[in-house]
Design a protein around this motif. Structure first.
Motif, mmCIF file in Angstrom:
data_model
loop_
_atom_site.group_PDB
_atom_site.id
_atom_site.type_symbol
_atom_site.label_atom_id
_atom_site.label_comp_id
_atom_site.label_asym_id
_atom_site.label_seq_id
_atom_site.Cartn_x
_atom_site.Cartn_y
_atom_site.Cartn_z
ATOM 1 N N ARG A 127 37.353 41.815 35.540
ATOM 2 C CA ARG A 127 36.730 42.533 34.475
ATOM 3 C C ARG A 127 35.306 42.676 34.423
ATOM 4 N N GLN A 128 34.671 43.573 34.078
ATOM 5 C CA GLN A 128 33.027 43.581 33.748
ATOM 6 C C GLN A 128 32.741 44.227 32.560
ATOM 7 N N ALA A 129 32.308 43.375 31.653
ATOM 8 C CA ALA A 129 31.912 43.941 30.318
ATOM 9 C C ALA A 129 30.531 44.329 30.424
ATOM 10 N N PRO A 130 30.004 45.120 29.455
ATOM 11 C CA PRO A 130 28.669 45.902 29.412
ATOM 12 C C PRO A 130 27.784 44.720 29.811
ATOM 13 N N GLY A 131 26.692 45.079 30.748
ATOM 14 C CA GLY A 131 25.599 44.131 30.897
ATOM 15 C C GLY A 131 25.854 42.833 31.585
ATOM 16 N N LYS A 132 27.068 42.653 31.857
ATOM 17 C CA LYS A 132 27.595 41.383 32.775
ATOM 18 C C LYS A 132 28.269 41.567 33.921
ATOM 19 N N GLN A 133 28.227 40.573 34.795
ATOM 20 C CA GLN A 133 28.902 40.476 36.016
ATOM 21 C C GLN A 133 30.352 40.680 36.009
ATOM 22 N N ARG A 134 30.923 41.232 37.013
ATOM 23 C CA ARG A 134 32.308 41.399 37.107
ATOM 24 C C ARG A 134 32.954 39.740 37.464
ATOM 25 N N GLU A 135 33.868 39.258 36.754
ATOM 26 C CA GLU A 135 34.450 38.252 36.872
ATOM 27 C C GLU A 135 36.046 38.131 36.941
ATOM 28 N N LEU A 136 36.591 37.179 37.858
ATOM 29 C CA LEU A 136 37.884 37.156 37.955
ATOM 30 C C LEU A 136 38.724 36.843 36.583
ATOM 31 N N VAL A 137 39.688 37.794 36.511
ATOM 32 C CA VAL A 137 40.535 37.392 35.284
ATOM 33 C C VAL A 137 41.899 36.423 35.749
ATOM 34 N N ALA A 138 42.426 36.976 36.786
ATOM 35 C CA ALA A 138 44.037 36.430 37.225
ATOM 36 C C ALA A 138 44.057 36.748 38.286
ATOM 37 N N THR A 139 44.824 36.030 39.248
ATOM 38 C CA THR A 139 45.337 36.280 40.427
ATOM 39 C C THR A 139 46.517 35.638 40.684
ATOM 40 N N ILE A 140 47.532 36.490 41.626
ATOM 41 C CA ILE A 140 48.795 36.308 41.924
ATOM 42 C C ILE A 140 48.983 36.234 43.308
ATOM 43 N N ASP A 150 37.030 40.595 24.959
ATOM 44 C CA ASP A 150 37.853 40.740 26.042
ATOM 45 C C ASP A 150 37.600 42.264 26.496
ATOM 46 N N THR A 151 36.625 42.865 25.658
ATOM 47 C CA THR A 151 36.324 44.307 25.800
ATOM 48 C C THR A 151 35.571 44.406 27.182
ATOM 49 N N ALA A 152 36.268 45.378 28.090
ATOM 50 C CA ALA A 152 35.372 45.379 29.434
ATOM 51 C C ALA A 152 36.576 46.526 30.446
ATOM 52 N N VAL A 153 35.735 46.932 31.361
ATOM 53 C CA VAL A 153 36.444 47.725 32.359
ATOM 54 C C VAL A 153 37.156 46.527 33.216
ATOM 55 N N TYR A 154 38.573 46.815 33.322
ATOM 56 C CA TYR A 154 39.325 46.000 34.085
ATOM 57 C C TYR A 154 39.759 46.663 35.315
ATOM 58 N N TYR A 155 39.558 46.068 36.513
ATOM 59 C CA TYR A 155 39.851 46.448 37.804
ATOM 60 C C TYR A 155 41.099 45.577 38.529
ATOM 61 N N CYS A 156 41.631 46.234 39.179
ATOM 62 C CA CYS A 156 42.729 45.499 39.901
ATOM 63 C C CYS A 156 41.997 45.600 41.730
ATOM 64 N N ASN A 157 42.456 44.307 42.151
ATOM 65 C CA ASN A 157 41.998 44.088 43.582
ATOM 66 C C ASN A 157 43.145 43.737 44.300
ATOM 67 N N VAL A 158 43.506 44.226 45.245
ATOM 68 C CA VAL A 158 44.653 43.907 46.153
ATOM 69 C C VAL A 158 44.317 43.497 47.541
ATOM 70 N N ARG A 159 44.740 42.537 48.110
ATOM 71 C CA ARG A 159 44.619 42.105 49.558
ATOM 72 C C ARG A 159 45.927 42.407 50.402
ATOM 73 N N THR A 160 45.573 43.514 51.424
ATOM 74 C CA THR A 160 46.854 43.822 51.981
ATOM 75 C C THR A 160 46.525 43.501 53.466
ATOM 76 N N ILE A 161 47.793 43.674 54.192
ATOM 77 C CA ILE A 161 47.855 43.576 55.528
ATOM 78 C C ILE A 161 48.387 45.008 55.925
ATOM 79 N N MET A 162 47.446 45.794 56.790
ATOM 80 C CA MET A 162 47.781 47.216 57.025
ATOM 81 C C MET A 162 48.683 47.424 58.007
ATOM 82 N N ALA A 163 49.644 48.326 57.932
ATOM 83 C CA ALA A 163 50.638 48.431 58.932
ATOM 84 C C ALA A 163 49.864 48.879 60.300
#
Length: 121
Positions: A38-51, A89-102
């Motif tokens: 997530r990235q709140a206004p005026g702040k750096q993007r931060e990791l919220v959660a990983t699975i 918690d107000t922010a833009v929330y971004y999804c990040n996915v690490r894939t192995i490409m076919a």
């Protein structure tokens, strides 16, 4: 190429809940870690959660006990259940996915376009 489609953001009052979704598609062989940032206004993007692919999870201290990350491997989708939301918690929330490409079996990190979560006090 990997396409990520996020949904579920919006406006909610403090104490409320939202569920974010992020679906991955493309020439994917497998998916490793799936994360929300997530990235709140005026702040750096931060990791919220990983699975991880094995289901291990990790959370930022600020959301532990309130947010839950999960994934549906059959749908290539990751979720973020957000409860007891706070104005901070107000922010833009971004999804990040690490894939192995076919075909190439290269590792690729992909980002969604973001979904806005606004928590009013």
């Amino acid at each position: 190429q990997v396409q990520l489609v996020e949904s579920g953001g919006g406006l909610v009052q403090a104490g409320g809940s939202l569920r974010l979704s992020c679906a991955a598609s493309g020439s994917i062989f497998s998916i490793n870690a799936m994360s929300w940032y997530r990235q709140a206004p005026g702040k750096q993007r931060e990791l919220v959660a990983t699975i991880t692919s094995g289901g291990n999870t990790n959370y930022a201290d600020s959301v532990k006990g309130r947010f839950t990350i999960s994934r549906d491997n059959a749908k290539n989708t990751v979720y973020l259940q957000m409860n007891s939301l706070k104005p901070e918690d107000t922010a833009v929330y971004y999804c990040n996915v690490r894939t192995i490409m076919a075909r190439t079996f290269e590792t690729m990190d992909s980002w969604g376009k973001g979904t806005l979560v606004t928590v009013s006090s």
